[in-house]
Design a protein around this motif. Sequence first.
Motif, short mmCIF file in Angstrom:
data_model
loop_
_atom_site.label_atom_id
_atom_site.label_comp_id
_atom_site.label_asym_id
_atom_site.label_seq_id
_atom_site.Cartn_x
_atom_site.Cartn_y
_atom_site.Cartn_z
N VAL A 78 -5.95 5.19 -12.75
CA VAL A 78 -6.42 6.26 -13.65
C VAL A 78 -5.51 7.96 -13.61
CG1 VAL A 78 -8.22 7.89 -13.24
CG2 VAL A 78 -9.26 5.66 -12.87
N ILE A 79 -5.08 7.92 -12.12
CA ILE A 79 -4.28 8.50 -11.61
C ILE A 79 -2.79 8.70 -12.54
CG2 ILE A 79 -3.01 10.01 -10.28
CD1 ILE A 79 -4.97 9.51 -8.22
N LEU A 80 -2.70 8.08 -12.64
CA LEU A 80 -1.41 7.54 -13.78
C LEU A 80 -2.26 7.70 -15.47
CD1 LEU A 80 0.61 5.00 -12.15
CD2 LEU A 80 0.94 7.20 -11.64
N ALA A 81 -2.88 7.01 -15.25
CA ALA A 81 -3.62 7.83 -16.99
C ALA A 81 -3.21 9.49 -17.07
CB ALA A 81 -4.62 7.37 -17.39
N LEU A 82 -3.80 9.56 -16.06
CA LEU A 82 -4.23 11.41 -16.31
C LEU A 82 -2.46 12.61 -16.12
CD1 LEU A 82 -7.41 11.89 -14.44
CD2 LEU A 82 -6.94 11.55 -16.76
N ARG A 83 -1.51 11.64 -14.95
CA ARG A 83 -0.59 12.27 -14.50
C ARG A 83 0.67 11.24 -14.44
NH1 ARG A 83 -0.83 17.49 -12.66
NH2 ARG A 83 0.83 17.19 -12.21
N PRO A 84 0.58 10.61 -15.00
CA PRO A 84 2.47 9.64 -14.99
C PRO A 84 3.10 10.36 -14.52
CG PRO A 84 1.84 10.15 -17.29
CD PRO A 84 1.09 12.02 -17.00
N ARG A 85 3.47 10.96 -13.80
CA ARG A 85 4.51 11.66 -12.76
C ARG A 85 4.09 11.20 -10.82
NH1 ARG A 85 8.83 15.52 -13.81
NH2 ARG A 85 10.10 14.22 -12.62
N GLY A 86 2.66 11.12 -11.55
CA GLY A 86 1.59 11.36 -9.73
C GLY A 86 1.39 12.64 -9.53
N LEU A 87 0.69 12.82 -8.09
CA LEU A 87 0.24 14.06 -8.14
C LEU A 87 1.08 15.27 -8.06
CD1 LEU A 87 -2.81 12.83 -6.26
CD2 LEU A 87 -2.88 13.28 -8.26
N PHE A 88 2.72 15.12 -7.96
CA PHE A 88 3.40 15.96 -6.98
C PHE A 88 4.58 15.25 -6.83
CE2 PHE A 88 -0.59 17.24 -4.83
CZ PHE A 88 -0.72 18.55 -4.90
N LEU A 107 0.88 -1.39 -0.12
CA LEU A 107 -0.26 -0.05 -0.12
C LEU A 107 0.85 1.07 0.05
CD1 LEU A 107 -2.99 -1.08 2.68
CD2 LEU A 107 -2.72 -0.88 0.11
N ALA A 108 2.05 1.08 0.79
CA ALA A 108 2.76 2.39 0.64
C ALA A 108 3.45 3.08 -0.53
CB ALA A 108 4.31 2.06 1.60
N PHE A 109 3.88 1.88 -1.38
CA PHE A 109 3.90 1.51 -3.20
C PHE A 109 3.08 2.12 -3.61
CE2 PHE A 109 7.71 -0.95 -1.49
CZ PHE A 109 8.84 -0.23 -2.36
N VAL A 110 2.23 1.74 -3.48
CA VAL A 110 1.03 3.10 -4.44
C VAL A 110 0.56 4.21 -3.99
CG1 VAL A 110 -2.16 2.90 -4.19
CG2 VAL A 110 -0.53 0.62 -4.05
N VAL A 111 0.57 4.31 -2.30
CA VAL A 111 0.49 5.54 -2.03
C VAL A 111 1.89 6.62 -2.99
CG1 VAL A 111 1.02 7.25 0.36
CG2 VAL A 111 -0.54 5.25 0.03
N ILE A 112 2.89 6.35 -2.61
CA ILE A 112 3.58 7.04 -3.60
C ILE A 112 4.05 7.21 -5.20
CG2 ILE A 112 5.74 6.41 -1.59
CD1 ILE A 112 6.94 5.01 -2.91
N VAL A 113 2.87 5.85 -5.91
CA VAL A 113 3.04 5.98 -7.33
C VAL A 113 1.92 7.13 -7.36
CG1 VAL A 113 2.48 5.37 -9.15
CG2 VAL A 113 3.71 3.87 -7.33
N ILE A 114 1.04 7.04 -6.55
CA ILE A 114 0.04 7.62 -6.71
C ILE A 114 0.47 10.21 -6.54
CG2 ILE A 114 -2.05 8.52 -5.68
CD1 ILE A 114 -2.95 5.98 -5.30
N GLY A 115 0.94 9.68 -5.50
CA GLY A 115 1.34 11.00 -4.77
C GLY A 115 3.03 11.43 -6.21
N GLY A 116 3.12 11.42 -6.46
CA GLY A 116 5.21 11.52 -6.60
C GLY A 116 6.13 10.81 -5.84
N ILE A 117 6.98 10.23 -6.48
CA ILE A 117 8.30 9.69 -6.24
C ILE A 117 8.55 11.11 -5.81
CG2 ILE A 117 10.08 8.41 -6.10
CD1 ILE A 117 8.43 6.69 -8.26
N GLY A 118 8.88 10.76 -4.48
CA GLY A 118 10.33 12.33 -3.74
C GLY A 118 9.43 12.93 -3.26
N SER A 119 7.62 13.18 -3.12
CA SER A 119 7.59 13.63 -2.53
C SER A 119 6.39 13.96 -1.16
CB SER A 119 6.50 14.64 -3.53
OG SER A 119 5.25 15.16 -2.64
#
Length: 306
Positions: A292-302, A227-239
């Motif tokens: 869905v989020i990666l389809a819209l923002r491939p590098r995550g949200l931030f 789940l933590a990996f899902v979180v950082i992929v959604i949020g943007g790696i490093g953010s």
Amino acid sequence: MSATLLAEQVLNGLQLGVMLFLMSAGLTLIFGVMGLINLAHGSFYMVGAFACAAVAAATGSFWLGLAASLAGAAAAGTLVEAAVIRRLYARDHLDQVLATFALILVFSEGTRWLFGSFPLYLDIPPVLQGAATLPGGVQYPVYRLAVIGLGVAVALGLYLLISRTRLGMRIRAGENDREMIAALGVDIGRLNTIVFALGAALAGLAGATVGALQSVQVGMGEPVLILAFVVIVIGGIGSVRGALLGALLVGLVDTAGRFFLPRIAGLFVPPAEAGLVGSGLASMLIYVVMAVILALRPRGLFASHA
């Protein structure tokens, strides 16, 4: 469905979200600064939970156990970084994955050797037992509210650390150009150790807080790591900001899915099968949201902003 029940599910989602934030904040910092894929991060979650349970059982103090979870996970992270991880920075990601997967096995077997195969249990401290009455008449456990408050405090502390301190300036610079800050005289090795120990301590704190809600057992970190990996992929790696938003999103979506989808499935399939179908759909829901989020923002949200 009553408003009270809906409010309880929202709070459950927030509590899960802040726990995931404690896990994913350290994980995203480690990847952002070091470029390291650390599959052993869930092991520090387990170390923190066992350290808290062992010290609380020996001293009778949950608070000493909580301090031990931070110290134990940070110490384990420092040792692992010095003995293993620093040899992997220049290696391929496949080597990092294999090495840190091996660390999972080492930590699991070492913990089993020290504490046995039977689960340990943490008691909620008396001051946090019982339920509080919230506006609207919602009754909610005090301990879970305290976990939400702890997550908010840690998020604020990380924001101040990264945006207002010299260490935070170096962390931000390390994410963008490690070679440049090394040329300017920053000790990259020391910075890596500090960031890794900080990430491990946050994971250990997450394990300790959850240990009072469920059993403390060997292997408890691996499901949370996914789940933590899902979180950082959604949020943007490093953010870290992305980790917070992603964690809250995953926590709310997962909680809502597990509550609503079995009931919705009951409208289309026999009641005996509704729970199974709904649970299966709920377990897929966060991955659908991630896609869905990666389809819209491939590098995550931030992406790339701490």
